[in-house]
Design a protein around this motif. Structure first.
Motif, PDB file in Angstrom:
ATOM      1  N   LYS A   6    -128.736  21.461 -39.589  1.00 44.79           N
ATOM      2  CA  LYS A   6    -129.617  22.600 -39.351  1.00 44.79           C
ATOM      3  C   LYS A   6    -129.023  23.531 -38.300  1.00 44.79           C
ATOM      4  CE  LYS A   6    -133.011  20.697 -41.835  1.00 44.79           C
ATOM      5  NZ  LYS A   6    -133.382  21.230 -43.177  1.00 44.79           N
ATOM      6  N   ILE A   7    -129.426  24.787 -38.368  1.00 44.57           N
ATOM      7  CA  ILE A   7    -129.040  25.770 -37.368  1.00 44.57           C
ATOM      8  C   ILE A   7    -129.800  25.504 -36.077  1.00 44.57           C
ATOM      9  CG2 ILE A   7    -129.355  28.215 -36.741  1.00 44.57           C
ATOM     10  CD1 ILE A   7    -128.528  28.959 -39.564  1.00 44.57           C
ATOM     11  N   HIS A   8    -129.085  25.547 -34.957  1.00 49.34           N
ATOM     12  CA  HIS A   8    -129.713  25.461 -33.640  1.00 49.34           C
ATOM     13  C   HIS A   8    -129.903  26.871 -33.087  1.00 49.34           C
ATOM     14  CE1 HIS A   8    -129.427  21.123 -33.361  1.00 49.34           C
ATOM     15  NE2 HIS A   8    -128.170  21.192 -33.757  1.00 49.34           N
ATOM     16  N   LEU A   9    -130.977  27.061 -32.332  1.00 49.91           N
ATOM     17  CA  LEU A   9    -131.267  28.374 -31.760  1.00 49.91           C
ATOM     18  C   LEU A   9    -131.565  28.267 -30.264  1.00 49.91           C
ATOM     19  CD1 LEU A   9    -133.581  30.090 -34.408  1.00 49.91           C
ATOM     20  CD2 LEU A   9    -131.176  30.600 -33.938  1.00 49.91           C
ATOM     21  N   GLY A  10    -130.985  29.184 -29.515  1.00 54.66           N
ATOM     22  CA  GLY A  10    -131.308  29.336 -28.109  1.00 54.66           C
ATOM     23  C   GLY A  10    -131.781  30.750 -27.857  1.00 54.66           C
ATOM     24  N   LEU A  11    -132.612  30.924 -26.841  1.00 52.41           N
ATOM     25  CA  LEU A  11    -133.132  32.242 -26.484  1.00 52.41           C
ATOM     26  C   LEU A  11    -132.551  32.672 -25.146  1.00 52.41           C
ATOM     27  CD1 LEU A  11    -135.106  34.616 -26.953  1.00 52.41           C
ATOM     28  CD2 LEU A  11    -136.810  33.295 -25.666  1.00 52.41           C
ATOM     29  N   GLU A  45    -143.811  31.163 -26.395  1.00 52.95           N
ATOM     30  CA  GLU A  45    -143.394  31.826 -27.631  1.00 52.95           C
ATOM     31  C   GLU A  45    -142.101  31.225 -28.168  1.00 52.95           C
ATOM     32  OE1 GLU A  45    -144.643  34.370 -29.677  1.00 52.95           O
ATOM     33  OE2 GLU A  45    -146.474  33.789 -28.624  1.00 52.95           O
ATOM     34  N   ALA A  46    -141.173  30.926 -27.274  1.00 56.72           N
ATOM     35  CA  ALA A  46    -139.927  30.282 -27.706  1.00 56.72           C
ATOM     36  C   ALA A  46    -140.219  28.929 -28.326  1.00 56.72           C
ATOM     37  CB  ALA A  46    -138.975  30.138 -26.523  1.00 56.72           C
ATOM     38  N   GLU A  47    -141.142  28.194 -27.755  1.00 57.66           N
ATOM     39  CA  GLU A  47    -141.495  26.890 -28.307  1.00 57.66           C
ATOM     40  C   GLU A  47    -142.216  27.042 -29.644  1.00 57.66           C
ATOM     41  OE1 GLU A  47    -141.958  23.302 -25.755  1.00 57.66           O
ATOM     42  OE2 GLU A  47    -144.077  23.698 -26.169  1.00 57.66           O
ATOM     43  N   CYS A  48    -143.016  28.074 -29.795  1.00 55.37           N
ATOM     44  CA  CYS A  48    -143.648  28.335 -31.100  1.00 55.37           C
ATOM     45  C   CYS A  48    -142.589  28.622 -32.167  1.00 55.37           C
ATOM     46  CB  CYS A  48    -144.611  29.514 -30.991  1.00 55.37           C
ATOM     47  SG  CYS A  48    -146.152  29.134 -30.150  1.00 55.37           S
ATOM     48  N   GLY A  49    -141.489  29.247 -31.768  1.00 61.05           N
ATOM     49  CA  GLY A  49    -140.394  29.516 -32.688  1.00 61.05           C
ATOM     50  C   GLY A  49    -139.464  28.335 -32.873  1.00 61.05           C
ATOM     51  N   LEU A  50    -139.788  27.199 -32.238  1.00 57.32           N
ATOM     52  CA  LEU A  50    -139.020  25.955 -32.359  1.00 57.32           C
ATOM     53  C   LEU A  50    -137.587  26.088 -31.854  1.00 57.32           C
ATOM     54  CD1 LEU A  50    -140.269  24.828 -35.908  1.00 57.32           C
ATOM     55  CD2 LEU A  50    -141.207  24.174 -33.682  1.00 57.32           C
ATOM     56  N   PHE A  51    -137.374  26.981 -30.882  1.00 53.55           N
ATOM     57  CA  PHE A  51    -136.049  27.141 -30.289  1.00 53.55           C
ATOM     58  C   PHE A  51    -135.626  25.849 -29.597  1.00 53.55           C
ATOM     59  CE2 PHE A  51    -136.936  31.514 -31.037  1.00 53.55           C
ATOM     60  CZ  PHE A  51    -135.735  32.212 -30.953  1.00 53.55           C
ATOM     61  N   ARG A 409    -141.573  36.045 -36.208  1.00 53.78           N
ATOM     62  CA  ARG A 409    -142.398  36.414 -37.354  1.00 53.78           C
ATOM     63  C   ARG A 409    -141.596  36.582 -38.632  1.00 53.78           C
ATOM     64  NH1 ARG A 409    -144.043  41.350 -39.550  1.00 53.78           N
ATOM     65  NH2 ARG A 409    -142.899  42.488 -37.920  1.00 53.78           N
ATOM     66  N   LEU A 410    -140.345  37.045 -38.504  1.00 53.29           N
ATOM     67  CA  LEU A 410    -139.585  37.405 -39.692  1.00 53.29           C
ATOM     68  C   LEU A 410    -138.366  36.520 -39.946  1.00 53.29           C
ATOM     69  CD1 LEU A 410    -139.707  41.279 -39.166  1.00 53.29           C
ATOM     70  CD2 LEU A 410    -141.064  39.940 -40.787  1.00 53.29           C
ATOM     71  N   VAL A 411    -137.584  36.227 -38.920  1.00 55.76           N
ATOM     72  CA  VAL A 411    -136.343  35.486 -39.128  1.00 55.76           C
ATOM     73  C   VAL A 411    -136.587  33.991 -39.265  1.00 55.76           C
ATOM     74  CG1 VAL A 411    -134.057  34.974 -38.181  1.00 55.76           C
ATOM     75  CG2 VAL A 411    -135.041  37.263 -37.894  1.00 55.76           C
ATOM     76  N   VAL A 412    -137.405  33.414 -38.389  1.00 58.53           N
ATOM     77  CA  VAL A 412    -137.645  31.966 -38.429  1.00 58.53           C
ATOM     78  C   VAL A 412    -138.191  31.510 -39.788  1.00 58.53           C
ATOM     79  CG1 VAL A 412    -139.067  30.103 -37.471  1.00 58.53           C
ATOM     80  CG2 VAL A 412    -137.826  31.643 -35.942  1.00 58.53           C
ATOM     81  N   LEU A 420    -132.619  25.847 -43.603  1.00 56.53           N
ATOM     82  CA  LEU A 420    -131.575  25.927 -42.590  1.00 56.53           C
ATOM     83  C   LEU A 420    -132.086  25.625 -41.190  1.00 56.53           C
ATOM     84  CD1 LEU A 420    -129.896  29.246 -43.783  1.00 56.53           C
ATOM     85  CD2 LEU A 420    -128.875  26.962 -43.905  1.00 56.53           C
ATOM     86  N   TYR A 421    -133.391  25.485 -41.034  1.00 54.15           N
ATOM     87  CA  TYR A 421    -133.973  25.383 -39.701  1.00 54.15           C
ATOM     88  C   TYR A 421    -135.138  24.414 -39.721  1.00 54.15           C
ATOM     89  CZ  TYR A 421    -135.583  27.246 -35.141  1.00 54.15           C
ATOM     90  OH  TYR A 421    -135.944  27.407 -33.825  1.00 54.15           O
ATOM     91  N   ARG A 422    -135.358  23.789 -38.592  1.00 55.42           N
ATOM     92  CA  ARG A 422    -136.409  22.770 -38.493  1.00 55.42           C
ATOM     93  C   ARG A 422    -137.804  23.333 -38.777  1.00 55.42           C
ATOM     94  NH1 ARG A 422    -134.955  23.322 -32.829  1.00 55.42           N
ATOM     95  NH2 ARG A 422    -133.889  21.310 -32.924  1.00 55.42           N
ATOM     96  N   ALA A 423    -138.681  22.450 -39.254  1.00 58.80           N
ATOM     97  CA  ALA A 423    -140.094  22.780 -39.409  1.00 58.80           C
ATOM     98  C   ALA A 423    -140.905  22.257 -38.235  1.00 58.80           C
ATOM     99  CB  ALA A 423    -140.634  22.201 -40.715  1.00 58.80           C
TER     100      ALA A 423
END
Length: 440
Positions: A6-11, A45-51, A409-412, A420-423
């Motif tokens: 999966k893709i990892h994301l950082g903010l 918000e970052a945690e809501c986006g599962l970053f 809202r759009l990319v995640v 490609l990304y965690r649920a």
């Protein structure tokens, strides 16, 4: 390639936004660097986006001493919380997102740094990361009784020894070293605590650290250097790399280079997560996405843009003598951020970029700009991810909250739709979510 990768994301959660004009956006929270309620909202918000993580850049000085420029600037670290202090507070309002702070090795002692990050790691339940830097801000030196930085090579030599000392302190306690047995009266088992007794060129540190290990073992080590010494140190010690590359080809070359060096240090390439930075402007309509980007560029004060470019070039040129439509001349080698200087000069020469072109391109730290619909953006991210250029990305939030709201809202959802990304979060520690082994 593993099908479950999966893709990892950082903010990149800079207080004034990653863009030099971010704080000027009509929808921006301009006082994020001094507003704990809004900082807490950002973390949630970052945690809501599962970053995977929040990334806080830092400097122990304002950048520059021209007060007119500083009064207009947004990336000069003028007004913001000290990052470890802030992340300690944000740990109390989040449960999963990693908390990464920048702290440099040039003007700090390893025992103090190890203690601060071990404390953050422990109180967050194992979610801390340390972004190791050697100090690229020339204005830090006078705050620490020095006229100028030590030479680039010496800073990296010190950093190599520094990280070894810190790692030795972090691993001095066995996981079960603290029985706290009231009946026997044994609080800790001396046989399970190691005294470091380090003696090197730069440091003499006895130890042990007086903070026990966290649930993830020890703090995740993050790096962002891309010079030759930086890449060598990353291959030996880093667990996450935040990189800045102008395009996918450059990112892939860096990825292959650093991961290819790791076996020389007895490390598996899977022990390192490489996350290039990207700037994102997204909308359901591609035209509106492009308009969002242009609106941000229009907010850049040329004085601020040129000053930031001067800093990125290593403070080796007075850009006031050049017009916006002129080209960069040849430059002396920087004693600050050498890899940034090399990257900018290369793109300027190869693409014929003017001073204006360069400061607009550098406005979001020089990261490539992905502009378009969610589908177009994720096409690009997927190409980098599956093409051997990235294990994930650091999203350079141009301003808060709008940039982060658009991304979540759009990319995640598009990333999730493609698998490609965690649920949901896989773990409660930063190491667990990054797929890294427990530090020991």
């Amino acid at each position: 390639m593993r099908t479950d990768r999966k893709i990892h994301l950082g903010l990149y959660a800079t207080a004034t936004g990653a863009n030099v004009a971010g704080w000027r956006h009509p929808g921006a929270v301009a006082d994020l660097g001094a507003n704990i309620e809004q900082a807490a909202e950002l973390a949630r918000e970052a945690e809501c986006g599962l970053f995977d993580l929040l990334f806080l850049a830092d400097s122990m000085a304002m950048r520059g001493h021209n007060w007119e420029i500083l009064s207009r600037g947004s990336t000069r670290y003028v007004a913001q919380f000290e990052p470890v202090t802030l992340l300690s507070a944000l740990a109390m309002v989040t449960r999963h997102v990693g908390l990464v702070a920048t702290h440099n090795t040039t003007y700090e002692e390893p025992y103090m740094l190890a203690r601060k990050f071990a404390s953050l790691d422990l109180l967050s339940g194992g979610r801390a990361g340390w972004n190791l830097v050697t100090s690229s801000n020339m204005d830090e030196a006078p705050n620490f009784s020095h006229d100028r930085h030590p030479p680039h090579a010496e800073r990296y030599e010190r950093a190599e020894e520094f990280v070894d000392v810190v790692a030795g302190l972090w691993t001095g306690w066995a996981p079960d070293a603290l029985p706290r047995d009231k009946e026997s009266g044994i609080f800790f088992d001396p046989a399970k605590v190691s005294v470091l007794n380090h003696e090197g060129r730069h440091f003499q540190v006895r130890g042990p650290l007086n903070v026990p290990p966290s649930p993830q073992g020890h703090t995740v080590i993050v790096q962002a250097g891309a010079s030759e010494p930086g890449k060598a140190m990353a291959a030996r010690t880093a667990e996450v790399i935040f990189g800045l590359h102008p395009d996918m080809a450059a990112a892939r070359a860096f990825y292959e280079d650093v991961k290819g060096r790791m076996p020389d240090y007895g490390r598996d390439p899977g022990e390192l997560v490489i996350m290039p930075g990207i700037s994102v402007f997204v909308d359901e309509d591609a035209g509106r996405a492009a308009k969002k980007r242009q609106e941000m560029l229009d907010l850049i004060d040329p004085v601020v843009g040129r000053d930031f470019l001067r800093h990125m070039l290593g403070d080796v040129i007075d850009l006031d003598a050049l017009g916006d439509d002129e080209m960069l001349p040849d430059l002396a080698e920087s004693n600050a951020n050498r890899s940034a200087q090399e990257r900018i000069l290369k793109s300027a020469r190869e693409e014929g970029l003017t001073i204006r072109d360069l400061y607009q391109r550098q406005a979001s730290k020089g990261a490539p700009c992905f502009v378009g619909t969610p589908e177009q953006l994720v096409d690009e991210m997927q190409a980098w991810f599956e093409g051997g250029a990235a294990d994930g990305f650091i999203f350079l939030m141009d301003y808060f909250p709008g940039s982060l709201t658009d991304f979540n809202r759009l990319v995640v959802p598009e990333l999730q739709r493609r698998g490609l990304y965690r649920a949901e979060y896989e773990a409660t520690t930063l190491r667990g979510n990054l797929g890294l082994a427990r530090g020991c």
